[in-house]
Design an enzyme around this catalytic site. Structure first.
Site, PDB file in Angstrom:
ATOM      1  N   SER A 124      -8.419   3.162   2.957  1.00  0.00           N
ATOM      2  CA  SER A 124      -8.461   2.629   1.596  1.00  0.00           C
ATOM      3  C   SER A 124      -9.802   1.962   1.350  1.00  0.00           C
ATOM      4  O   SER A 124     -10.430   1.445   2.282  1.00  0.00           O
ATOM      5  CB  SER A 124      -7.343   1.595   1.399  1.00  0.00           C
ATOM      6  OG  SER A 124      -7.490   0.897   0.176  1.00  0.00           O
ATOM      7  N   TYR A 138      -2.689  -5.776   4.109  1.00  0.00           N
ATOM      8  CA  TYR A 138      -2.977  -4.383   3.770  1.00  0.00           C
ATOM      9  C   TYR A 138      -4.446  -4.069   4.035  1.00  0.00           C
ATOM     10  O   TYR A 138      -4.775  -3.071   4.691  1.00  0.00           O
ATOM     11  CB  TYR A 138      -2.635  -4.115   2.305  1.00  0.00           C
ATOM     12  CG  TYR A 138      -2.960  -2.708   1.868  1.00  0.00           C
ATOM     13  CD1 TYR A 138      -2.109  -1.650   2.186  1.00  0.00           C
ATOM     14  CD2 TYR A 138      -4.126  -2.429   1.160  1.00  0.00           C
ATOM     15  CE1 TYR A 138      -2.420  -0.356   1.808  1.00  0.00           C
ATOM     16  CE2 TYR A 138      -4.439  -1.134   0.775  1.00  0.00           C
ATOM     17  CZ  TYR A 138      -3.582  -0.099   1.098  1.00  0.00           C
ATOM     18  OH  TYR A 138      -3.899   1.187   0.733  1.00  0.00           O
TER      19      TYR A 138
END
Length: 232
Positions: A124, A138
């Site tokens: 990501s 995350y």
């Protein structure tokens, strides 16, 4: 090629599975609850990765590429109760990082015995630029996944084991369309020079290329798909 792709039932995973299948590859996907043609694998269970890999070998025989796409994006406040904070971190790291590492370890052993193979990790933009104050875990999991990718690339390239990562920014999927139509969507778009979010199909096509066609010399690369919302 025979390809194991985790998290294949929707979003980026389904788009990648579709792109690979159209290109003539055999794709075996996973989802938490399984389904038609899918392996049931809940990666919050530490035993799931090993069971998933064993089942994939049983169904496919030789595996040529592994795509680690399964992941969770769950918020936890920095002032949450201690038990909730710890539990959220443990779950996110287990699903997003540990399960991918466990599958990669098994894949490497398989690839070394079968003349090589490819690993594609879905990371990501957050792994480089961070995320919201509710998503420390995350961002940390995705940064670590990028480090795992580069470590595998450096350690096993001489044996024909290649590793790549794709780092999407905000991506439109079934889960995000409603959000993008809200005020939150305006803030997201204002941060993207391209003027729109990436489509799942764009990320899926990037995964297809990395898993099947990217030059061997590009092993260790991380491909950004974020509309220039983060450049490095």
């Amino acid at each position: 090629m025979n390809i194991l792709l985790t998290g294949a039932s929707r979003g980026i995973g389904k788009a990648a599975a579709d792109a690979l299948t159209v290109a003539g590859h055999r794709v075996l996907g996973t989802s938490t609850k399984g389904g038609e043609g899918l392996i049931a694998a809940d990666f919050s269970d530490p035993a799931a990765a090993g069971a998933c890999w064993a089942e994939a070998e049983r169904r496919l025989g030789r595996i040529d590429a592994l795509v680690n796409n399964a992941g969770v994006y769950e918020a936890v406040a920095d002032d949450a109760p201690e038990a909730e904070w710890q539990s959220s971190w443990a779950r996110t790291l287990q699903v997003n990082l540990q399960a991918a590492a466990d599958l990669s370890r098994l894949a490497i052993a398989h690839f070394r015995a079968n003349g090589g193979g490819r690993i594609v990790n879905v990371a990501s933009r957050a792994g480089y630029r961070g995320d919201s104050p509710q998503h420390w875990h995350y961002a940390a999991s995705k940064a670590a996944l990028i480090a795992v990718t580069k470590t595998i690339a450096r350690g096993y390239a001489h044996e024909g084991v290649l590793a790549f990562a794709v780092a999407p920014g905000f991506t439109v999927t079934e889960m995000t369309e409603e959000y993008l139509a809200s005020r939150g969507g305006e803030k997201v778009l204002a941060d993207i020079p391209l003027g729109r979010v990436a489509s799942a199909a764009e990320v899926g096509e990037t995964i297809r290329w990395l898993a099947t066609q990217a030059p061997a010399s590009s092993t260790g690369s991380v491909i950004d798909v974020n509309g220039a919302s983060y450049v490095r």
